[in-house]
Scaffold this motif. Structure first.
Motif, short mmCIF file in Angstrom:
data_model
loop_
_atom_site.label_atom_id
_atom_site.label_comp_id
_atom_site.label_asym_id
_atom_site.label_seq_id
_atom_site.Cartn_x
_atom_site.Cartn_y
_atom_site.Cartn_z
N GLY A 118 0.81 -1.21 0.00
CA GLY A 118 0.00 0.00 0.00
C GLY A 118 0.84 1.25 0.00
N ALA A 119 1.92 1.27 0.78
CA ALA A 119 2.78 2.45 0.84
C ALA A 119 3.46 2.71 -0.50
CB ALA A 119 3.83 2.28 1.95
N LEU A 120 3.91 1.64 -1.16
CA LEU A 120 4.57 1.81 -2.46
C LEU A 120 3.59 2.28 -3.52
CD1 LEU A 120 6.92 -1.32 -2.56
CD2 LEU A 120 7.61 1.07 -2.34
N LEU A 121 2.37 1.78 -3.49
CA LEU A 121 1.37 2.19 -4.48
C LEU A 121 0.99 3.66 -4.30
CD1 LEU A 121 -0.96 -0.94 -4.61
CD2 LEU A 121 0.74 -0.22 -6.30
N LEU A 122 1.10 4.14 -3.05
CA LEU A 122 0.81 5.55 -2.80
C LEU A 122 1.96 6.46 -3.24
CD1 LEU A 122 -0.90 5.35 0.71
CD2 LEU A 122 -1.99 5.85 -1.50
N SER A 123 3.13 5.87 -3.45
CA SER A 123 4.29 6.65 -3.88
C SER A 123 4.23 6.87 -5.39
CB SER A 123 5.59 5.93 -3.51
OG SER A 123 5.65 5.70 -2.12
N ASP A 124 4.59 8.01 -5.82
CA ASP A 124 4.59 8.31 -7.25
C ASP A 124 5.81 7.71 -7.93
OD1 ASP A 124 2.26 9.80 -7.00
OD2 ASP A 124 3.37 11.65 -6.54
N GLY A 125 5.59 7.19 -9.13
CA GLY A 125 6.71 6.77 -9.96
C GLY A 125 7.14 5.33 -9.78
N ILE A 126 6.42 4.51 -9.02
CA ILE A 126 6.80 3.10 -8.83
C ILE A 126 5.79 2.25 -9.58
CG2 ILE A 126 7.17 1.24 -7.18
CD1 ILE A 126 7.92 3.28 -5.12
N PRO A 127 6.21 1.54 -10.63
CA PRO A 127 5.29 0.74 -11.43
C PRO A 127 4.67 -0.40 -10.60
CG PRO A 127 7.36 1.09 -12.59
CD PRO A 127 7.57 1.54 -11.18
N LEU A 128 3.47 -0.78 -10.98
CA LEU A 128 2.78 -1.86 -10.29
C LEU A 128 3.57 -3.16 -10.38
CD1 LEU A 128 0.29 -3.00 -8.83
CD2 LEU A 128 -0.77 -3.33 -11.08
N GLY A 129 4.20 -3.40 -11.53
CA GLY A 129 4.97 -4.63 -11.70
C GLY A 129 6.11 -4.75 -10.70
N VAL A 130 6.74 -3.62 -10.39
CA VAL A 130 7.83 -3.63 -9.41
C VAL A 130 7.30 -3.99 -8.02
CG1 VAL A 130 9.55 -2.20 -8.24
CG2 VAL A 130 9.21 -1.98 -10.71
N VAL A 131 6.13 -3.44 -7.68
CA VAL A 131 5.53 -3.74 -6.38
C VAL A 131 5.16 -5.22 -6.28
CG1 VAL A 131 3.62 -3.21 -4.83
CG2 VAL A 131 4.66 -1.39 -6.19
N VAL A 132 4.56 -5.76 -7.33
CA VAL A 132 4.19 -7.18 -7.34
C VAL A 132 5.45 -8.05 -7.24
CG1 VAL A 132 3.16 -9.04 -8.69
CG2 VAL A 132 2.05 -6.79 -8.59
N GLY A 133 6.49 -7.65 -7.96
CA GLY A 133 7.74 -8.41 -7.88
C GLY A 133 8.31 -8.45 -6.48
N LEU A 134 8.25 -7.31 -5.78
CA LEU A 134 8.72 -7.29 -4.40
C LEU A 134 7.88 -8.20 -3.51
CD1 LEU A 134 10.54 -6.12 -2.18
CD2 LEU A 134 8.93 -4.22 -1.97
N ASP A 135 6.56 -8.20 -3.72
CA ASP A 135 5.69 -9.08 -2.94
C ASP A 135 6.05 -10.55 -3.16
OD1 ASP A 135 4.30 -7.01 -1.79
OD2 ASP A 135 2.71 -7.01 -3.31
N LEU A 136 6.33 -10.91 -4.41
CA LEU A 136 6.69 -12.30 -4.71
C LEU A 136 8.00 -12.68 -4.03
CD1 LEU A 136 5.71 -12.53 -8.50
CD2 LEU A 136 4.52 -13.54 -6.54
N VAL A 137 8.94 -11.75 -4.00
CA VAL A 137 10.21 -12.01 -3.31
C VAL A 137 9.97 -12.25 -1.82
CG1 VAL A 137 12.40 -10.99 -2.60
CG2 VAL A 137 11.64 -10.79 -4.97
N LEU A 138 9.10 -11.44 -1.21
CA LEU A 138 8.80 -11.60 0.22
C LEU A 138 8.15 -12.96 0.49
CD1 LEU A 138 7.39 -8.06 1.12
CD2 LEU A 138 9.68 -8.97 1.57
N ILE A 139 7.22 -13.36 -0.38
CA ILE A 139 6.56 -14.65 -0.21
C ILE A 139 7.58 -15.78 -0.35
CG2 ILE A 139 4.86 -16.23 -1.18
CD1 ILE A 139 3.23 -13.74 -1.99
N GLY A 140 8.47 -15.65 -1.33
CA GLY A 140 9.50 -16.68 -1.51
C GLY A 140 10.42 -16.78 -0.31
N ILE A 141 10.83 -15.64 0.24
CA ILE A 141 11.66 -15.65 1.44
C ILE A 141 10.93 -16.33 2.60
CG2 ILE A 141 12.70 -14.19 3.22
CD1 ILE A 141 13.35 -12.17 1.04
N GLY A 142 9.64 -16.02 2.76
CA GLY A 142 8.85 -16.63 3.82
C GLY A 142 8.78 -18.13 3.69
N ILE A 143 8.56 -18.64 2.47
CA ILE A 143 8.47 -20.09 2.25
C ILE A 143 9.79 -20.77 2.59
CG2 ILE A 143 8.20 -21.86 0.48
CD1 ILE A 143 6.20 -19.99 -0.92
N VAL A 144 10.88 -20.19 2.12
CA VAL A 144 12.19 -20.80 2.36
C VAL A 144 12.54 -20.80 3.86
CG1 VAL A 144 14.67 -20.56 1.96
CG2 VAL A 144 13.07 -20.29 0.06
N ILE A 145 12.33 -19.66 4.52
CA ILE A 145 12.65 -19.58 5.95
C ILE A 145 11.79 -20.54 6.75
CG2 ILE A 145 12.63 -18.08 7.98
CD1 ILE A 145 14.92 -17.56 6.09
#
Length: 319
Positions: A118-145
């Motif tokens: 939500g904070a990133l989407l409220l920031s100007d200039g950050i594409p949605l794809g970048v935000v989704v990519g970050l979310d996927l990285v977080l989910i992957g880290i959670g699964i591995v840990i």
């Protein structure tokens, strides 16, 4: 837990200082700087006093870290700084899966991912794809840990009885010894040995011996207080740690549980932590008490009393 969380707070705060130093001068930069100092101060507090906190207190500490990072993302002056701050949420994901059970960890992961997204989407200039990519990285880290934590916890369990194994017991011993030395809270250690266990295996087979070990494990696990650590020390020997319990009380507890095994002969050695003792000294004292119980006829419990030798609380055989 406290050391891990304090370390992440410290590195997160230090990273925040670098991020704030590279931002354009102004109010957002000052806020980022203050948030970084808050993280560093939080790390110092957790490192100093966190070991004494109950486990539930760490939910607040991890949630607060999420709040600090989301706030940093919101006040960042430019998209690049927002992304740099958002990456720190990976520390929260690691903490959550390292500290808490599956549902609790997922709740922290969901809160962290939702807040940062939500904070990133409220920031100007950050594409949605970048935000989704970050979310996927977080989910992957959670699964591995989560997988690594499961494997680590399984490595500390005895497959036959489901109790802690020697490795798990040693880890608990180190933690409880540190707490006893710091707070002067009593700590007792107990060694429990199944008498004539070899003859059970030789006469009735190893399956019968396994049933005896599982029965001992089940009875003691059911009767012991929640804060106790009960482990299969190896072979036919079990080990027990009783935080907050002096030696005499520990012996009384052993007597009560011992009586629930009328058909199994057990020898028990009890020792209380004395200021200045090392972990090995405490366990040697319990082992000496166990040895004395065996040479005095087995099927009894002995309390280690130092230079005066060992004795049971009333000098009688426990049956």
């Amino acid at each position: 837990m406290a050391t891990t969380l304090a370390t992440f707070y410290a590195f997160g705060g230090t990273a925040g200082l670098f991020v704030s130093s590279s931002a354009e001068p102004g109010t957002p930069r000052s806020v980022l700087f203050l948030l970084s100092l808050t993280a560093l101060a939080s790390g110092a507090i957790v490192g100093r006093w966190g070991a004494r906190w109950p486990r539930n207190a760490f939910h607040l500490a991890v949630g607060s870290a999420t709040g600090l990072i989301v706030t940093a993302v919101l006040v960042a002056p430019d998209p690049l700084t927002s992304l740099a701050a958002a990456i720190l949420i990976a520390f929260v994901v690691v903490d959550a899966h390292f500290f808490f059970s599956g549902p609790q960890a997922l709740a922290h992961l969901a809160a962290a991912a939702t807040g940062v997204t939500g904070a990133l989407l409220l920031s100007d200039g950050i594409p949605l794809g970048v935000v989704v990519g970050l979310d996927l990285v977080l989910i992957g880290i959670g699964i591995v840990i989560h997988r690594l934590v499961v494997l680590a916890s399984t490595a500390s369990l005895d497959p036959l009885t489901g109790l802690s194994n020697r490795r798990g017991f040693d880890q608990a011993l180190d933690e409880l010894m540190s707490e006893a030395a710091r707070s002067r809270v009593p700590l007792s250690a107990v060694l429990v040995d199944v008498d004539h266990f070899k003859s059970v295996n030789d006469t009735h087979g190893h399956e019968a011996g396994d049933r005896v070990l599982r029965r001992v494990a089940d009875v003691w696990r059911r009767e012991l207080p929640a804060e106790a650590t009960f482990a299969r020390h190896g072979g036919d020997e079990f080990s027990l740690l009783l935080p907050g319990m002096p030696g005499g009380d520990a012996l009384a507890l052993v007597r009560r549980i011992y009586a629930l095994h009328p058909d199994i002969s057990l020898s028990c050695g009890v020792a209380q932590y004395r200021p200045g003792d090392s972990a090995s000294q405490l366990m040697r004292s319990a082992d000496r008490a166990l040895y004395d119980a065996k040479i005095r006829g087995r099927n009894r419990a002995q309390l280690f009393t130092g230079t005066e030798g060992t004795r049971s609380s009333d000098g009688v055989v426990i049956v």
